[in-house]
Design an enzyme around this catalytic site. Structure first.
Site, PDB file in Angstrom:
ATOM      1  N   GLY A   1       0.828  -1.206   0.000  1.00  8.95           N
ATOM      2  CA  GLY A   1       0.000   0.000   0.000  1.00  8.95           C
ATOM      3  C   GLY A   1       0.862   1.255   0.000  1.00  8.95           C
ATOM      4  O   GLY A   1       2.090   1.191  -0.165  1.00  8.95           O
TER       5      GLY A   1
ATOM      6  N   TYR B   1     -14.656   1.503   9.858  1.00 13.52           N
ATOM      7  CA  TYR B   1     -13.228   1.820  10.008  1.00 13.52           C
ATOM      8  C   TYR B   1     -12.911   2.241  11.446  1.00 13.52           C
ATOM      9  O   TYR B   1     -12.011   1.692  12.075  1.00 13.52           O
ATOM     10  CB  TYR B   1     -12.878   2.928   9.024  1.00 13.52           C
TER      11      TYR B   1
HETATM   12  P1  NAD Z   1      -3.432   1.719   1.593  1.00 18.24           P
HETATM   13  O1  NAD Z   1      -4.831   1.341   1.236  1.00 18.24           O
HETATM   14  O2  NAD Z   1      -2.565   2.283   0.537  1.00 18.24           O
HETATM   15  O3  NAD Z   1      -2.671   0.497   2.244  1.00 18.24           O
HETATM   16  C1  NAD Z   1      -3.322  -0.569   2.897  1.00 18.24           C
HETATM   17  C2  NAD Z   1      -2.764  -1.873   2.350  1.00 18.24           C
HETATM   18  O4  NAD Z   1      -3.372  -2.973   3.042  1.00 18.24           O
HETATM   19  C3  NAD Z   1      -3.087  -2.066   0.861  1.00 18.24           C
HETATM   20  O5  NAD Z   1      -1.918  -2.434   0.169  1.00 18.24           O
HETATM   21  C4  NAD Z   1      -4.119  -3.181   0.841  1.00 18.24           C
HETATM   22  O6  NAD Z   1      -4.118  -3.915  -0.336  1.00 18.24           O
HETATM   23  C5  NAD Z   1      -3.697  -3.977   2.081  1.00 18.24           C
HETATM   24  N1  NAD Z   1      -4.775  -4.808   2.637  1.00 18.24           N
HETATM   25  C6  NAD Z   1      -6.026  -4.424   2.959  1.00 18.24           C
HETATM   26  N2  NAD Z   1      -6.741  -5.463   3.405  1.00 18.24           N
HETATM   27  C7  NAD Z   1      -5.900  -6.545   3.386  1.00 18.24           C
HETATM   28  C8  NAD Z   1      -6.057  -7.916   3.714  1.00 18.24           C
HETATM   29  N3  NAD Z   1      -7.221  -8.401   4.150  1.00 18.24           N
HETATM   30  N4  NAD Z   1      -4.985  -8.733   3.572  1.00 18.24           N
HETATM   31  C9  NAD Z   1      -3.799  -8.249   3.120  1.00 18.24           C
HETATM   32  N5  NAD Z   1      -3.603  -6.958   2.783  1.00 18.24           N
HETATM   33  C10 NAD Z   1      -4.647  -6.118   2.903  1.00 18.24           C
HETATM   34  O7  NAD Z   1      -3.568   2.751   2.821  1.00 18.24           O
HETATM   35  P2  NAD Z   1      -2.451   3.530   3.639  1.00 18.24           P
HETATM   36  O8  NAD Z   1      -2.844   4.950   3.642  1.00 18.24           O
HETATM   37  O9  NAD Z   1      -1.099   3.146   3.193  1.00 18.24           O
HETATM   38  O10 NAD Z   1      -2.712   2.992   5.104  1.00 18.24           O
HETATM   39  C11 NAD Z   1      -1.867   2.028   5.715  1.00 18.24           C
HETATM   40  C12 NAD Z   1      -2.322   1.803   7.151  1.00 18.24           C
HETATM   41  O11 NAD Z   1      -2.237   3.030   7.896  1.00 18.24           O
HETATM   42  C13 NAD Z   1      -3.782   1.358   7.253  1.00 18.24           C
HETATM   43  O12 NAD Z   1      -3.902   0.420   8.311  1.00 18.24           O
HETATM   44  C14 NAD Z   1      -4.515   2.624   7.606  1.00 18.24           C
HETATM   45  O13 NAD Z   1      -5.700   2.363   8.326  1.00 18.24           O
HETATM   46  C15 NAD Z   1      -3.478   3.335   8.465  1.00 18.24           C
HETATM   47  N6  NAD Z   1      -3.714   4.798   8.452  1.00 18.24           N
HETATM   48  C16 NAD Z   1      -3.423   5.536   7.343  1.00 18.24           C
HETATM   49  C17 NAD Z   1      -3.673   6.900   7.357  1.00 18.24           C
HETATM   50  C18 NAD Z   1      -3.345   7.785   6.181  1.00 18.24           C
HETATM   51  O14 NAD Z   1      -3.652   8.967   6.241  1.00 18.24           O
HETATM   52  N7  NAD Z   1      -2.720   7.311   5.125  1.00 18.24           N
HETATM   53  C19 NAD Z   1      -4.222   7.492   8.489  1.00 18.24           C
HETATM   54  C20 NAD Z   1      -4.533   6.695   9.578  1.00 18.24           C
HETATM   55  C21 NAD Z   1      -4.248   5.349   9.559  1.00 18.24           C
END
Ligand code: NAD
Ligand code: UDP
Length: 310
Positions: free
Chosen positions: A11, A146
């Site tokens: 991700g 979420y």
């Molecule tokens: P993203 O969607 O780019 O990354 C999430 C990754 O998890 C993706 O590659 C997706 O394919 C993978 N994924 C989802 N469900 C899955 C499953 N069942 N099995 C295997 N892989 C799975 O989002 P991001 O922004 O990179 O977020 C990464 C983490 O950080 C997440 O947990 C998100 O909740 C947390 N987060 C992000 C933000 C932000 O602003 N970017 C803020 C708060 C929390």
């Protein structure tokens, strides 16, 4: 040389984290089912003998032969657009998925870091938000899959710590942006950048008076690594405390893109948090961490990355 597993490693944040962990001399197993991530995000790492990519949905148990020292659990869709499209998958990955990663951590005696979120504070009544604040979350609204999923994942991590002795870390991540966000991700930064680059109106929801505090991805990755390496096992806010209105963000993006786009005001989504700003005193005190990249510079770098996608 440590063996580190990153779930959600293909991700946006996960791919930057894998890159950083490899650069620090570790071996990395990236686990992802590509529901919101992309193989392209880690293609450049595939030739590194210390990197492996496993396509797997973590809601199913995962068997790993190698000894693992650390697990970063980043697997979860994170865009409000996904909250509407795939709420069941979001609840499943943050409950069963987190449970499977914690089981693996218990089996391997690995340290476990959960990517939690500022969303655990909901539409916060305390401002800025400190880790001691319990939040103001609608338990059954459109964001609840979420918000409650992440709250459950924190509860699960703490329960594994208390009942099974797993060494856990909890990062409450605030809005993070940067290269490799999907152009159609639906979150505000990629939306505004794509709209500005295409000369289309920027879709500001409500009057754009709601605030967010935007953290550039390299700062976030530093924070995650420092938290994992620290001795601090209670939740820690990671985010950039500089707070901006959404309207100001739109103006800033238009300016940096040199775009002729106008602003188009759209309906504010239900339960959209009014204000968000992290109190990062715990991260400063416990990790010696604070963000370095300010919004203008971070947006510039992100826009430079998005430009060829146009
Ligand atoms: P993203 O969607 O780019 O990354 C999430 C990754 O998890 C993706 O590659 C997706 O394919 C993978 N994924 C989802 N469900 C899955 C499953 N069942 N099995 C295997 N892989 C799975 O989002 P991001 O922004 O990179 O977020 C990464 C983490 O950080 C997440 O947990 C998100 O909740 C947390 N987060 C992000 C933000 C932000 O602003 N970017 C803020 C708060 C929390
Ligand atoms: N937003 C907006 N226009 C967009 C996308 C989002 O005005 O095209 C607003 C949204 O209403 C919220 C803020 O920008 O107030 C941040 O939204 P995002 O989806 O990035 O994440 P959130 O912080 O809401 O989880």
């Amino acid at each position: 040389m440590k063996m580190i597993l990153v779930s959600g490693g293909a991700g946006f944040i996960g791919s930057h984290l894998c890159e950083r962990l490899l650069a620090d001399g570790n071996r990395v197993i990236c686990v992802d089912n590509f529901v919101t991530g992309r193989k392209e995000n880690v293609l450049h790492l595939l030739s590194d003998k210390n990197f492996s990519l496993v396509e797997h949905d973590i809601t199913e148990p995962l068997k790993v032969k190698e000894k693992i020292c650390q697990i970063f659990n980043l697997a979860s869709p994170a865009s409000p657009v996904d909250f509407e499209k795939i709420p069941l998958e979001i609840l499943a990955v943050n409950s069963a998925g987190t449970g499977n990663m914690l089981e693996l951590a218990a089996e391997k005696k690995a340290r476990f870091l959960q990517a939690s979120t500022s969303e655990v504070y909901g539409d916060p009544l305390e401002h800025p938000q400190r880790e001691t604040y319990w939040g103001n979350v609608n338990p059954n609204g459109p964001r609840s899959c979420y918000d409650e999923g992440k709250r459950f994942s924190e509860a699960l991590a703490m329960a594994y710590s208390r009942a099974r002795g797993v060494d856990v870390r909890i990062a409450r991540i605030f809005n993070t942006y940067g290269p490799r966000m999907r152009p159609d991700d639906g979150r505000v930064v990629p939306n505004f950048i794509m709209q500005a680059l295409h000369g289309k109106p920027l879709t500001v929801y409500g009057r754009g008076e709601q605030t967010r505090s935007f953290c550039y991805v390299s700062d976030m990755v530093d924070g995650l690594v420092q938290l994992m390496e620290s001795d601090y096992s209670l939740p820690v806010n990671l985010g950039n405390p500089c707070e901006f209105t959404v309207l100001r963000l739109a103006e800033e993006v238009i300016k940096i893109c040199g775009s002729s786009s106008k602003i188009s005001f759209k309906q504010l989504p239900k339960d959209d948090p009014t204000r968000r700003k992290p109190d990062i005193s715990v991260a400063k005190r416990e990790l010696g961490w604070e963000p370095e990249v300010q919004l203008h510079e971070g947006l510039q770098r992100t826009i430079d990355w998005f430009k060829p996608v146009k």
